[in-house]
Design a protein around this motif. Sequence first.
Motif, PDB file in Angstrom:
ATOM      1  N   TRP A 148      42.809  38.440  45.845  1.00  0.00           N
ATOM      2  CA  TRP A 148      41.675  38.634  46.764  1.00  0.00           C
ATOM      3  C   TRP A 148      40.680  37.481  46.650  1.00  0.00           C
ATOM      4  O   TRP A 148      40.168  36.990  47.669  1.00  0.00           O
ATOM      5  CB  TRP A 148      40.982  39.952  46.433  1.00  0.00           C
ATOM      6  CG  TRP A 148      39.644  40.091  47.109  1.00  0.00           C
ATOM      7  CD1 TRP A 148      39.415  40.473  48.384  1.00  0.00           C
ATOM      8  CD2 TRP A 148      38.364  39.811  46.527  1.00  0.00           C
ATOM      9  NE1 TRP A 148      38.077  40.466  48.654  1.00  0.00           N
ATOM     10  CE2 TRP A 148      37.401  40.064  47.518  1.00  0.00           C
ATOM     11  CE3 TRP A 148      37.936  39.390  45.273  1.00  0.00           C
ATOM     12  CZ2 TRP A 148      36.039  39.897  47.292  1.00  0.00           C
ATOM     13  CZ3 TRP A 148      36.587  39.218  45.041  1.00  0.00           C
ATOM     14  CH2 TRP A 148      35.661  39.476  46.048  1.00  0.00           C
ATOM     15  N   ARG A 152      39.587  34.833  49.549  1.00  0.00           N
ATOM     16  CA  ARG A 152      38.184  34.789  49.951  1.00  0.00           C
ATOM     17  C   ARG A 152      37.637  33.355  49.909  1.00  0.00           C
ATOM     18  O   ARG A 152      36.848  32.951  50.778  1.00  0.00           O
ATOM     19  CB  ARG A 152      37.361  35.700  49.035  1.00  0.00           C
ATOM     20  CG  ARG A 152      35.905  35.813  49.432  1.00  0.00           C
ATOM     21  CD  ARG A 152      35.757  36.487  50.796  1.00  0.00           C
ATOM     22  NE  ARG A 152      34.374  36.553  51.197  1.00  0.00           N
ATOM     23  CZ  ARG A 152      33.553  37.566  50.896  1.00  0.00           C
ATOM     24  NH1 ARG A 152      34.017  38.592  50.175  1.00  0.00           N
ATOM     25  NH2 ARG A 152      32.314  37.572  51.295  1.00  0.00           N
ATOM     26  N   GLU A 195      30.627  38.099  46.635  1.00  0.00           N
ATOM     27  CA  GLU A 195      30.440  39.504  47.016  1.00  0.00           C
ATOM     28  C   GLU A 195      29.511  40.169  45.995  1.00  0.00           C
ATOM     29  O   GLU A 195      29.956  40.732  44.988  1.00  0.00           O
ATOM     30  CB  GLU A 195      31.771  40.230  47.071  1.00  0.00           C
ATOM     31  CG  GLU A 195      31.692  41.611  47.690  1.00  0.00           C
ATOM     32  CD  GLU A 195      31.116  41.591  49.101  1.00  0.00           C
ATOM     33  OE1 GLU A 195      30.190  42.385  49.362  1.00  0.00           O
ATOM     34  OE2 GLU A 195      31.588  40.776  49.927  1.00  0.00           O
TER      35      GLU A 195
END
Length: 858
Positions: A148, A152, A195
Amino acid sequence: MTPRPRSSIDDLSDEIISLIIYQLVDPSPLSVTSKRFYRISKDPYVRSSYFLTRHGPQQAFYWTLSRGKLVNERVLDILLTSGAHFSRYLLQIAIHHYFRTTAHFIKHPWARTLPLPVFTHFMNLGRQFGADVPLAKGEDDGAVFLGWLKERISPGLGKKVDLQVIKTLFEKYGFMVFAPKDPIAAQLPLAFALEPSLLPLAVTNGFRMEAKYRDFIFRKMFERQPREGRVAEIVRNVREMTRLDESMFLSRTVAAEVCMECRSNEAGYLALKGLDDSGDLLFELKDLINDLLKLFLKTRSVTNPNTVLTIQSLYRDFSPSPSSGILYAESSSIPPKLTCAVLKAKLDHLGILPLTRPDLVDILTSPWCEKHGPVFMWAKEQMHMTDQQLQTLAEEVAVRSIGMSCKGKLIRRLADIYATVHDHVASAVKLHRVDIEALPDYWADDDCEFRTGLNAGFGRDSPIYCTWAADKSGEEEQEDDSDNDYALDDTNSDEEEGGDERIHDEGERVSKRELGLISQDTLMSRIQLDTENSLRTRRRYWHSRYFSQPDSQLKLPYPCEAVPVGHWILEKYGPRDPVTAVFMTHAIINDYRTMLQCYLEDNVPRAQHVPITLKHFKVMARLGREPYWQLWREIEHVEFFFSEDDYLDSSDDAPFSETTRSVPAAHATKLEVKTPELEMNASSNTHPSLVLSSDQSPRKRPRRTVASAAPSYVVPDSDDEAIAEENISYDSQIQRKTKGKAKAESSLQAWIKHLTALLKEEEKKYKEKKKTIEKKENGKPKYRLAKSDFMKSLAAHLRDMRITERQRRNKDSFYRRGKIIDMDSDFDSFQESDDDEYVLRQPKAKRKRIEDSRIDED
């Protein structure tokens, strides 16, 4: 009174002994000292508490699985109920490692030390995660998280993973790093920067953000990325990060780096201005811009065209203090072909005009201004200065620039145009003549880090740079003495901070140091450096710190191709001039080795070197510093002088001999040292070419009565009588020529004599200081008083000088006798045992054996 019973370790309770065990790295030796200790150490509660206490809840299971012989089912249950963090990621890695299915970062036996029943119980503990435990290669929680993160960072390069899946790993399966060498630990700050909503989930699982990762996270938030809506995204992420964790805030360090990219990273710069307008920053952005602009007063970057554009942009947006406006004027006046009309339009647009005469002096005396043409043109056309006023301005600038070692090029240009500059510079330099008594004394515990203002060098520690920049900026330079990696990463350039404090809106007082130190690094260069440091080993850290940055040359505190003032002084005034003598003394005090090599250059005759005097060594003795090595080599071949007054009184153009000296009458009675080593027979230690001194009182050689009483063997009426008469007349002629004259002392002998006396004076001060310390400490000082660096260096070089002088004397005596020898072989035959200062003594045991053998022979 009954005596108190003796207490032993056996009287301690089991709880106290358990606490002792928790503090030991390896409690095994203690556990076998007695049966009681062995029983306590086998308690499952003590063993589980040991791992929790020593390694913390986050890594307790990792270290427990590596000590298989100490672990049983009960220990694992107590660990789980006592708060040790247990995640599905840990269970997956342990199963892979135990059954050797997939190779991970763990290379030692680790979980394979557990017995099979214990490891089976460990897997049963994982039933709390349900039956869905992926065990295939590349399907563990760590691999999913890294996939992930990769997608990203670079969209389209990896398999797309939904953010909700990552949040489920943290919330439901307790995803968190469990080992100190887990590679995911270095990627977590980057993930939180991309994030921020993952940070509170990680904190719930035991994650604690270290201060050294804080700036890296905010750097990644402000990183330049070409996509729409970037400004709103940065503002949202910064606010969310500061809300989720109280220890996270945008520091002055990162804000300054964003300002350095105000032209290339427009989104980050606008987001920073938006955060300042909304009050989300702990500091005023205008004050930060003011401090950042003052940094350019110290570095070469102000001469870079890109930096000039950055200064213009920041000044146009915030209009800081007037001193920053003068900096802008300095950066704008550097181009030599700039016309007054263009410069006036730029300065008028910023509201800096009118410029005054002190402003012009500040511009010309800055380290980066090497051409006076644009400033003098402005003064003549815009300020209507006359030629006489321009000459006075040039004289003032030249006098104020002699303290800056890099201003030689400007002073040379001013001196070529205005002839009066030479006289003003000479008068100003003579005022800086060093007085030995005014210097700090090494033995009086004064500040021996003393440095003078002339010939100080180009280094950033030069006092003239600190003084000049402090006068312009009003702040003092401070170094970050933190010993963590974060502090080292942020101190690779000049950092300008002050002791001022400001009050936050909430009422707390926060200093600038706590808010972060600022530098001239850009945001992208810092991100690149942080990435490289995370991949490199610590052994290569310093190399990457200083040589991997392309803008490292712009941070130097002196201009490119600068001409030292001391070099111009030598070129203009010559080696034997009072001005050059003052600069020589200051160069020796400041240990300006580049200039000392220029003054004592090997490619020029020694007669053109700047003379070295005994005063220079007395100055170094006063400061307790070691003289530069080239000074010791130079005095073996040059004439001896007490001070610069000796050779300044004589003719500057007259050649001097390396083997003779003439002591002035003023110094004739200054120092009388009797050195037995230098009292030599004049008839056997002087070269025939030496010049004899006529001011010394002659001593007649005593007549030998044996010569008159000796019988003559000359045959009458033969040629022997004529030969004898010729010899007598020749000898009488030689006696008449040498009558009343004595052999002169060589310069090397004079250096040895007076330096020996100086060493004795320093030894006397050393003994007095030692007695003073012993008296204060009642005969038992806490530390051993060390000798000064000057004493150590002088004692070592004096011995070498004596050896050199003895070789020269032996060589002269052989030449007088008409013998020619090989000096190399003579030098090889010299042994250290020939030195009078060294005495060869046999060991006591050997002397005793020799005496016993002699007794037996008797």
